[in-house]
Motif scaffolding. Structure first.
Motif, short mmCIF file in Angstrom:
data_model
loop_
_atom_site.label_atom_id
_atom_site.label_comp_id
_atom_site.label_asym_id
_atom_site.label_seq_id
_atom_site.Cartn_x
_atom_site.Cartn_y
_atom_site.Cartn_z
N GLU A 1 -1.85 1.46 -8.12
CA GLU A 1 -3.13 1.79 -8.51
C GLU A 1 -3.17 2.56 -9.62
OE1 GLU A 1 -3.68 5.52 -5.71
OE2 GLU A 1 -4.67 3.73 -5.10
N GLY B 1 -3.49 3.61 -0.38
CA GLY B 1 -4.11 2.92 -1.55
C GLY B 1 -2.95 1.74 -2.20
N TRP B 2 -3.36 1.40 -3.11
CA TRP B 2 -2.59 -0.07 -3.73
C TRP B 2 -1.54 0.84 -4.19
CZ3 TRP B 2 -3.98 -3.33 -8.27
CH2 TRP B 2 -2.97 -4.42 -8.53
N THR C 1 -0.96 6.62 1.55
CA THR C 1 -2.09 7.21 2.02
C THR C 1 -3.16 6.13 2.03
OG1 THR C 1 -2.54 7.61 -0.38
CG2 THR C 1 -1.89 9.51 0.71
N LEU D 1 0.81 -1.35 -0.05
CA LEU D 1 0.09 0.02 0.10
C LEU D 1 0.95 1.22 0.09
CD1 LEU D 1 -2.58 -1.10 2.79
CD2 LEU D 1 -2.72 -1.26 -0.02
N ASN D 2 0.45 2.10 -0.57
CA ASN D 2 1.03 3.53 -0.74
C ASN D 2 0.99 4.28 0.81
OD1 ASN D 2 -1.36 5.04 -0.69
ND2 ASN D 2 -1.35 4.98 -3.06
#
Length: 144
Positions: free
Chosen positions: A114, A110-111, A108, A105-106
């Motif tokens: 993404e 998110g993937w 924040t 995950l990043n």
């Protein structure tokens, strides 16, 4: 009965508009990466390919995947072929650069890949959907 025909025509126009938006968005965003490669070259990609024992010359195919194919998507010509090229280009990019990020995950939440996943999904959708009628190639033909 006339009301049903109107709904079908209206739905078709909306679907074609959706295809146009998808084509122009994907093509425009990928083209920006291609423009950066035209300005800065493909040395980075050549290095990654050579490190994996692959011919460095393959790096020049990125111009097909990030310049030619996006332009074809934007104008709506040979859309399915262009989408297939972008899809392949993105899968190679993930394989060369982002394999370590597949399960991450990043910052924040998110993937981590993404953006690449959205490019892959949009290209796959256009491969299946085609260009639509708001295109140079029109909605006819198996390549559009």
């Amino acid at each position: 009965m006339a009301k049903n025909k109107t709904a079908i025509v209206s739905g078709s126009s909306q679907a074609d508009l959706g295809k146009l938006i998808l084509r122009v968005t994907l093509g425009g965003l990928i083209l920006l990466h291609g423009i950066a490669k035209l300005k800065g070259g493909v040395g980075f990609i050549e290095g990654m390919l050579s490190a994996r024992g692959l011919p460095a010359a393959i790096a020049y195919l990125v111009y097909v995947g990030e310049v030619l194919a996006p332009v074809l998507l934007i104008i709506g010509m040979w859309t399915r072929v262009a989408a297939l090229i972008v899809l392949g280009n993105m899968l190679v990019a993930v394989a060369l650069v982002h394999m370590g990020d597949l399960g991450r995950l990043n910052q924040t939440g998110g993937w981590a890949i993404e953006l690449q996943a959205m490019f892959i999904a949009a290209a796959a959708a256009l491969l299946l959907l085609g260009a639509g009628r708001y295109s140079v190639g029109g909605s006819g033909g198996k390549w559009n």
